[in-house]
Design a protein around this motif. Structure first.
Motif, PDB file in Angstrom:
ATOM      1  N   ILE A  65       0.857  -1.183   0.000  1.00 19.02           N
ATOM      2  CA  ILE A  65       0.000   0.000   0.000  1.00 19.02           C
ATOM      3  C   ILE A  65       0.895   1.236   0.000  1.00 19.02           C
ATOM      4  O   ILE A  65       1.761   1.387   0.865  1.00 19.02           O
ATOM      5  CB  ILE A  65      -0.907   0.037   1.259  1.00 19.02           C
ATOM      6  CG1 ILE A  65      -1.684  -1.261   1.418  1.00 19.02           C
ATOM      7  CG2 ILE A  65      -1.815   1.253   1.227  1.00 19.02           C
ATOM      8  CD1 ILE A  65      -2.588  -1.611   0.274  1.00 19.02           C
ATOM      9  N   ALA A  66       0.699   2.115  -0.965  1.00 16.27           N
ATOM     10  CA  ALA A  66       1.504   3.335  -1.073  1.00 16.27           C
ATOM     11  C   ALA A  66       1.241   4.254   0.122  1.00 16.27           C
ATOM     12  O   ALA A  66       0.136   4.277   0.670  1.00 16.27           O
ATOM     13  CB  ALA A  66       1.177   4.060  -2.370  1.00 16.27           C
ATOM     14  N   VAL A  67       2.262   5.010   0.496  1.00 15.23           N
ATOM     15  CA  VAL A  67       2.158   5.972   1.594  1.00 15.23           C
ATOM     16  C   VAL A  67       2.400   7.364   1.024  1.00 15.23           C
ATOM     17  O   VAL A  67       3.525   7.697   0.662  1.00 15.23           O
ATOM     18  CB  VAL A  67       3.177   5.674   2.711  1.00 15.23           C
ATOM     19  CG1 VAL A  67       3.056   6.690   3.832  1.00 15.23           C
ATOM     20  CG2 VAL A  67       3.021   4.260   3.230  1.00 15.23           C
TER      21      VAL A  67
ATOM     22  N   VAL B 177      10.803   4.654   0.941  1.00 14.08           N
ATOM     23  CA  VAL B 177       9.714   3.894   1.562  1.00 14.08           C
ATOM     24  C   VAL B 177       8.782   3.444   0.446  1.00 14.08           C
ATOM     25  O   VAL B 177       8.080   4.252  -0.154  1.00 14.08           O
ATOM     26  CB  VAL B 177       8.963   4.735   2.624  1.00 14.08           C
ATOM     27  CG1 VAL B 177       7.759   3.964   3.159  1.00 14.08           C
ATOM     28  CG2 VAL B 177       9.899   5.123   3.753  1.00 14.08           C
ATOM     29  N   ALA B 178       8.814   2.144   0.162  1.00 12.39           N
ATOM     30  CA  ALA B 178       8.023   1.596  -0.938  1.00 12.39           C
ATOM     31  C   ALA B 178       6.540   1.531  -0.595  1.00 12.39           C
ATOM     32  O   ALA B 178       5.703   1.519  -1.486  1.00 12.39           O
ATOM     33  CB  ALA B 178       8.546   0.208  -1.313  1.00 12.39           C
ATOM     34  N   GLY B 179       6.216   1.467   0.695  1.00  7.74           N
ATOM     35  CA  GLY B 179       4.828   1.407   1.121  1.00  7.74           C
ATOM     36  C   GLY B 179       4.680   0.657   2.423  1.00  7.74           C
ATOM     37  O   GLY B 179       5.642   0.488   3.173  1.00  7.74           O
ATOM     38  N   LEU B 180       3.457   0.193   2.673  1.00  7.01           N
ATOM     39  CA  LEU B 180       3.153  -0.591   3.867  1.00  7.01           C
ATOM     40  C   LEU B 180       2.648  -1.957   3.443  1.00  7.01           C
ATOM     41  O   LEU B 180       2.032  -2.104   2.391  1.00  7.01           O
ATOM     42  CB  LEU B 180       2.076   0.101   4.713  1.00  7.01           C
ATOM     43  CG  LEU B 180       2.399   1.482   5.258  1.00  7.01           C
ATOM     44  CD1 LEU B 180       1.176   2.067   5.965  1.00  7.01           C
ATOM     45  CD2 LEU B 180       3.593   1.447   6.186  1.00  7.01           C
ATOM     46  N   SER B 181       2.904  -2.933   4.289  1.00  6.59           N
ATOM     47  CA  SER B 181       2.399  -4.278   4.052  1.00  6.59           C
ATOM     48  C   SER B 181       2.034  -4.872   5.406  1.00  6.59           C
ATOM     49  O   SER B 181       2.426  -4.337   6.453  1.00  6.59           O
ATOM     50  CB  SER B 181       3.461  -5.134   3.353  1.00  6.59           C
ATOM     51  OG  SER B 181       2.898  -6.354   2.922  1.00  6.59           O
ATOM     52  N   ALA B 182       1.302  -5.964   5.402  1.00 12.56           N
ATOM     53  CA  ALA B 182       0.922  -6.624   6.652  1.00 12.56           C
ATOM     54  C   ALA B 182       1.534  -8.018   6.706  1.00 12.56           C
ATOM     55  O   ALA B 182       1.644  -8.707   5.691  1.00 12.56           O
ATOM     56  CB  ALA B 182      -0.592  -6.728   6.756  1.00 12.56           C
TER      57      ALA B 182
END
Length: 147
Positions: free
Chosen positions: A32-34, A41-46
């Motif tokens: 997920i993009a931030v 920072v490429a994004g967020l992941s879970a």
């Protein structure tokens, strides 16, 4: 030295990460993009109900952007100051024992590699550049100021 090292490939170069700082190696599928995040920072992941800040190691080193076109990224999961990060790598090979203390690199490697280097360490696989994980997570100094 007897420190365990994770051998990984970043931007086509084999490097060593301190294995004691790596919680796991995973394949990330969703990213997920931030908005307004630093470029590295490429994004967020879970991962297992935990949010990971995903770091593009190539971009952090000033070596361009990691190819994430296939949707699956191999990453080393680390924790720094209570925050969890996934460091995108090309691949992970093995865990080996460091046979020496890190020694200064006596060649020009480029600004990003020099910033993130703890020195060269001898292993049974030959000499490898030991990476400072915190420097990768922090990104380039000029980029951090812009964020």
């Amino acid at each position: 030295m007897s420190q365990l090292l994770l051998i990984a490939s970043i931007a086509g170069s084999r490097v060593a990460l301190p294995a004691a700082l790596v919680e796991s190696v995973v394949e990330l599928e969703a990213l997920i993009a931030v908005p307004r995040a630093p470029a590295h920072v490429a994004g967020l992941s879970a991962l297992r109900s935990r949010v990971l800040t995903v770091i593009d190691t190539q971009r952090s080193l000033g070596l361009g952007e990691s190819d994430c076109s296939d949707g699956i990224r191999e990453a080393a999961v680390v924790e720094i100051d209570g925050h969890h990060y996934a460091l995108i790598v090309d691949s992970v090979e093995d865990v080996v024992e460091g046979l020496s203390e890190p020694v200064a690199v006596r060649a020009a490697m480029g600004e990003g590699w020099e910033r993130a280097s703890l020195g060269m360490v001898e292993t049974e696989e030959g000499p490898l550049l030991l990476i400072d994980i915190a420097a990768i997570v922090s990104g380039a100094p000029s980029e951090s100021k812009a964020a």
